[in-house]
Motif scaffolding. Structure first.
Motif, PDB file in Angstrom:
ATOM      1  N   THR A  57       0.836  -1.206   0.000  1.00 22.60           N
ATOM      2  CA  THR A  57       0.000   0.000   0.000  1.00 22.60           C
ATOM      3  C   THR A  57       0.868   1.254   0.000  1.00 22.60           C
ATOM      4  O   THR A  57       0.626   2.186  -0.772  1.00 22.60           O
ATOM      5  N   ALA A  58       1.877   1.267   0.857  1.00 20.47           N
ATOM      6  CA  ALA A  58       2.764   2.433   0.965  1.00 20.47           C
ATOM      7  C   ALA A  58       3.517   2.683  -0.343  1.00 20.47           C
ATOM      8  O   ALA A  58       3.641   3.831  -0.788  1.00 20.47           O
TER       9      ALA A  58
ATOM     10  N   ALA B 220      -7.973   1.015  -8.502  1.00 27.42           N
ATOM     11  CA  ALA B 220      -8.609   1.637  -7.339  1.00 27.42           C
ATOM     12  C   ALA B 220      -9.181   0.580  -6.402  1.00 27.42           C
ATOM     13  O   ALA B 220      -9.077   0.700  -5.177  1.00 27.42           O
ATOM     14  N   SER B 221      -9.769  -0.463  -6.968  1.00 25.53           N
ATOM     15  CA  SER B 221     -10.356  -1.529  -6.138  1.00 25.53           C
ATOM     16  C   SER B 221      -9.272  -2.281  -5.375  1.00 25.53           C
ATOM     17  O   SER B 221      -9.480  -2.705  -4.233  1.00 25.53           O
ATOM     18  N   GLN B 222      -8.102  -2.448  -5.991  1.00 30.57           N
ATOM     19  CA  GLN B 222      -6.993  -3.108  -5.288  1.00 30.57           C
ATOM     20  C   GLN B 222      -6.486  -2.234  -4.143  1.00 30.57           C
ATOM     21  O   GLN B 222      -6.137  -2.740  -3.073  1.00 30.57           O
ATOM     22  N   LEU B 223      -6.469  -0.921  -4.355  1.00 29.70           N
ATOM     23  CA  LEU B 223      -6.105  -0.014  -3.270  1.00 29.70           C
ATOM     24  C   LEU B 223      -7.115  -0.098  -2.134  1.00 29.70           C
ATOM     25  O   LEU B 223      -6.750  -0.063  -0.954  1.00 29.70           O
ATOM     26  N   ALA B 224      -8.405  -0.226  -2.493  1.00 30.26           N
ATOM     27  CA  ALA B 224      -9.442  -0.374  -1.469  1.00 30.26           C
ATOM     28  C   ALA B 224      -9.214  -1.640  -0.655  1.00 30.26           C
ATOM     29  O   ALA B 224      -9.380  -1.639   0.572  1.00 30.26           O
ATOM     30  N   PHE B 225      -8.821  -2.714  -1.330  1.00 26.06           N
ATOM     31  CA  PHE B 225      -8.524  -3.980  -0.652  1.00 26.06           C
ATOM     32  C   PHE B 225      -7.331  -3.800   0.291  1.00 26.06           C
ATOM     33  O   PHE B 225      -7.368  -4.230   1.451  1.00 26.06           O
TER      34      PHE B 225
ATOM     35  N   PHE C 109      -6.187  -0.982   1.589  1.00 27.06           N
ATOM     36  CA  PHE C 109      -6.561  -0.094   2.689  1.00 27.06           C
ATOM     37  C   PHE C 109      -7.341  -0.858   3.756  1.00 27.06           C
ATOM     38  O   PHE C 109      -7.116  -0.696   4.954  1.00 27.06           O
ATOM     39  N   THR C 110      -8.275  -1.697   3.304  1.00 33.73           N
ATOM     40  CA  THR C 110      -9.115  -2.456   4.239  1.00 33.73           C
ATOM     41  C   THR C 110      -8.263  -3.376   5.100  1.00 33.73           C
ATOM     42  O   THR C 110      -8.422  -3.426   6.329  1.00 33.73           O
TER      43      THR C 110
END
Length: 237
Positions: A13-14, A102-107, A109-110
């Motif tokens: 993520t980072a 974007a959806s992978q970033l959401a994953f 982040f979660t």
């Protein structure tokens, strides 16, 4: 999920966010201009988009990613800019991959948020995963209906999927192929219809989206209880 995997997710993520931030800083003026096209609903500027080359492709993707996480800002103008500038074929691929990223970033982040949360929150999340797993309704059934429902932002659908406890590869497949019908219809209709829609209709859609997002976040647990009712055998146990 093991601590090693959770740490790897946080590091990923980072790294991804750092890369996006660096690109955004370098091309800040371009991104601001394109974002203004989304915010103001300005006409599509095909020549300008094409003149940007690869920078334009990445910059528009970043704008769509921002719109994914702030769904009250319509990404439609920038999506249509992609389709009109590059053609429906490449435009479809561009929009689909942008939403997929974007959806992978959401994953990420979660999972990162869960790893850093308190024991109580982690236990609540575990119980929610169990509730979804033991439901008489499949998570895939819910996601299928959600993709077909109008005005439901992809952010809401993908956050539910990320919170469900499904494996990453299943999440990746669902969030890649699930939005495709909506994207195809939106781009095709948007390119065919050159006149802008009624401002009143746009405001109504905006209000509906904001209400859906707020309610889904505030009443997330109640929605999970209602949608994922337990199987009969679990009720009697």
């Amino acid at each position: 999920m093991s601590n090693k995997k959770e740490i790897a997710i946080i590091i990923t993520t980072a790294v991804v966010l750092t890369a996006l931030i660096i690109f955004s800083i370098i091309n800040w003026e371009t991104i601001v201009f394109l974002f203004n096209q989304v915010a103001t609903g300005a006409d599509i500027v095909q020549d300008y988009v094409l003149s940007l080359g690869v920078v334009g492709i990445i910059a528009m993707a970043i704008v769509m990613i921002v719109c994914f996480f702030f769904p009250f800002v319509s990404p439609l103008p920038i999506e249509l800019a992609s389709a009109v500038s590059y053609g429906l074929g490449f435009g479809f691929i561009h929009v689909t991959l942008s939403i997929f990223i974007a959806s992978q970033l959401a994953f990420l982040f979660t999972k990162s948020t869960l790893f850093l949360s308190s024991k109580k929150k982690r236990e609540e999340h575990r119980l929610m995963e169990e509730k979804i797993k033991n439901s008489k309704r499949s998570i895939y059934y819910f996601l299928f209906l959600a993709y077909l429902a109008p005005f439901v932002p992809f952010l809401v659908i993908h956050m539910v999927a990320a919170d469900s406890g499904m494996k990453w590869w299943k999440y990746a497949l669902i969030t890649l192929f699930g939005p495709m019908p909506d994207i195809i219809i939106t781009l095709w209709a948007g390119v065919k219809i050159t006149t802008s829609s009624s401002p009143i209709l746009s405001y109504i859609i905006l209000v509906v989206i904001i209400v859906i997002v707020i309610l889904s976040m505030v009443f997330k647990n109640k929605l999970v209880d209602w949608i994922f009712t337990p199987k009969e055998k679990n009720k009697n146990e």
